[in-house]
Design an enzyme around this catalytic site. Sequence first.
Site, short mmCIF file in Angstrom:
data_model
loop_
_atom_site.label_atom_id
_atom_site.label_comp_id
_atom_site.label_asym_id
_atom_site.label_seq_id
_atom_site.Cartn_x
_atom_site.Cartn_y
_atom_site.Cartn_z
CE LYS A 201 -2.02 3.28 2.01
NZ LYS A 201 -2.05 4.58 1.75
CB THR A 255 5.88 7.64 16.11
OG1 THR A 255 7.38 7.48 15.82
CG2 THR A 255 5.66 7.14 17.43
CD GLU A 275 12.73 0.07 9.62
OE1 GLU A 275 13.12 1.17 10.47
OE2 GLU A 275 13.56 -0.71 9.39
CB CYS A 309 12.58 8.72 8.70
SG CYS A 309 13.89 7.35 7.76
CD GLU A 406 9.68 12.49 11.70
OE1 GLU A 406 8.37 12.17 12.03
OE2 GLU A 406 10.49 11.87 11.14
P1 NAP Z 1 2.05 8.30 7.95
O1 NAP Z 1 1.05 9.33 7.91
O2 NAP Z 1 2.31 7.49 9.12
O3 NAP Z 1 1.54 7.43 6.70
C1 NAP Z 1 2.44 6.17 6.32
C2 NAP Z 1 1.60 5.30 5.33
O4 NAP Z 1 0.61 4.74 6.35
C3 NAP Z 1 1.00 5.90 4.28
O5 NAP Z 1 0.58 4.87 3.22
C4 NAP Z 1 -0.32 6.04 4.69
O6 NAP Z 1 -1.48 6.25 3.90
C5 NAP Z 1 -0.90 4.84 5.79
N1 NAP Z 1 -1.71 5.10 6.70
C6 NAP Z 1 -2.17 6.16 7.27
N2 NAP Z 1 -3.12 6.01 8.25
C7 NAP Z 1 -3.13 4.63 8.40
C8 NAP Z 1 -3.81 3.85 9.38
N3 NAP Z 1 -4.67 4.30 10.45
N4 NAP Z 1 -3.43 2.44 9.33
C9 NAP Z 1 -2.74 1.93 8.31
N5 NAP Z 1 -2.15 2.82 7.38
C10 NAP Z 1 -2.23 4.04 7.38
O7 NAP Z 1 3.39 9.04 7.64
P2 NAP Z 1 3.96 9.84 6.31
O8 NAP Z 1 3.34 11.20 6.80
O9 NAP Z 1 3.41 9.37 4.82
O10 NAP Z 1 5.38 9.71 6.16
C11 NAP Z 1 6.34 10.45 7.22
C12 NAP Z 1 6.69 9.68 8.43
O11 NAP Z 1 7.20 8.48 7.92
C13 NAP Z 1 7.66 10.35 9.01
O12 NAP Z 1 7.40 10.32 10.54
C14 NAP Z 1 8.97 9.75 8.92
O13 NAP Z 1 10.11 9.89 9.91
C15 NAP Z 1 8.51 8.25 8.49
N6 NAP Z 1 9.40 7.71 8.20
C16 NAP Z 1 10.19 6.55 8.67
C17 NAP Z 1 11.27 5.88 7.91
C18 NAP Z 1 12.12 4.71 8.66
O14 NAP Z 1 12.73 4.03 8.02
N7 NAP Z 1 11.95 4.85 10.22
C19 NAP Z 1 11.45 6.24 6.62
C20 NAP Z 1 10.49 7.06 6.04
C21 NAP Z 1 9.59 7.83 6.76
P3 NAP Z 1 -1.85 7.77 3.56
O15 NAP Z 1 -0.77 8.19 2.55
O16 NAP Z 1 -3.17 7.73 2.47
O17 NAP Z 1 -2.06 8.77 4.60
#
Ligand code: NAP
Length: 497
Positions: A201, A255, A275, A309, A406
Amino acid sequence: MSAEITKTGEALPALDFGHAWEYAPSPEATDHVRIAPRHELFVGGAWRQPHSSRYFDTISPSTEQKLAEVAEADERDVDDAVQAARRAYDRYWSRMPGRERAKFIFRIARAIQEKARELAIVETMDGGKPIKESRDVDLPLAAAHFFYHAGWADKLDYAFQGRAWRPLGVAGQIIPWNFPLLMAAWKVAPALACGNTVVLKPAETTPLTALLLARIVEEAELPPGVVNVVTGAGATGAALAAHPGVDKVAFTGSTDVGKKIQRAVAGTKKKLTLELGGKAANIVFADAPIDQAIEGIVGGIYFNQGHVCCAGSRLLVEESVHDLVVRKLRDRMATLRLGDPLDKNTDVGAINSGAQLARIRELVAAGEEDGAERYSAPCALPGKGFWFAPTFFTGVAQSSRIAREEIFGPVLSILTFRTPEEALEKANNTMYGLSAGIWSDKGAKIFWMAQRLKAGVVWGNTYNKFDPSSPFGGYKESGFGREGGRQGLLAYTEVGQ
Ligand code: NAP
Ligand code: MG
């Protein structure tokens, strides 16, 4: 040239880089890239309309123009995809010898290389990151992850010290928007190498390269259902994580959402890796090669708009070189080129979405309210699209939101320290623990710090370096499990005693 006297009494010449380098526009040609106006779901080896017949738009964040319509998968579509993955697991993929799986994974790796230019352009259009990032970082690393894991597929009997192993089954994989193709590669490659099948996804704002990856999977003639891609918003991800037919959930993202997923799988037999976010400390000692450190600081927070991240978003500087570092950083920031992400000279591209820009603005306002001093690079922002000038704050208190939360944007919080112990205490004073950087001339000091930093990855005199053979992952609220390296295979296998 005027001179400035620092707190330490050292005279610093004023450097005027500002307009030393004027570059003519150098846009990447896009005429050979055709983005289909509508994208369906990739389920069971076929392109299918969603049950709801609903589609959402994906836009280019640098122009706000619509690029395409993308299918919105609901619970029924997710169920179809999980069932297709189960059939593919039972019939083909779990029975196939590793050397045969390897051939398919090698094919995917080579196809990514062959199509690298198209993939890089689409990545940049859909997500806003500079073309030199997607071309020189995301694409080579994505191919490298498939090559690396293809190499493991027939050697897994040697990976776990002679212990027996088996694949887990169907992996539900949910990825964010900051490295859309690379995160897909980090997830799909090890899962396939270990004999699992996949339902992926992608993020709502950046689905296009995951769909191109599905095309590559199709062209590589993987058995139908081994890889499925379901596009949609958060609800699609939630349906995938909650599906009872999923054996393993792999999530990269915030998170907050990570915690929701952990609650959704609690009490089930599903294996989980998370992650999550970070608030990395980039620690500069007075004996560091300062000019080299400046490049590491700039690359660590401003390239890719801070949408990383493991971005070095907290700069800890030894007090005696604080003014020098701040001064050099300001001079270097004056040379950063912000604008059209498709221009080959661009260093800082567009913020990924209006929502993310609003979050960055909110946190920057909080930093100002807390009394920290703000500096933003003097660059003109384009009229259309989502943009934020590279910014730093000095005089940041550890309790301030900009030191704790963050920001996920090109915003650096600068703090000072006097001793290695103080640097360590401040660096570890966070709920996160994904990465850290140390800059010093003394190897012994770097090792001393690295052993005590609570971070999954620690870089010494460099920053943001990745390799598929090097495991990546977090401590504390940055998540658990590792991706890459031999350790990353454990996330997709059950290993006997
Ligand atoms: P996010 O809002 O958590 O979304 C990540 C993914 O989860 C997206 O595909 C999102 O879909 C989906 N999602 C949203 N709500 C969900 C739910 N309730 N259940 C299951 N899936 C759900 O994060 P983001 O804003 O896309 O990305 C930024 C974050 O990613 C930052 O916090 C960053 O630090 C972290 N990150 C971490 C790493 C690592 O390796 N540790 C690497 C890259 C990024 P939608 O896009 O449709 O909302
Ligand atoms: Mg988009």
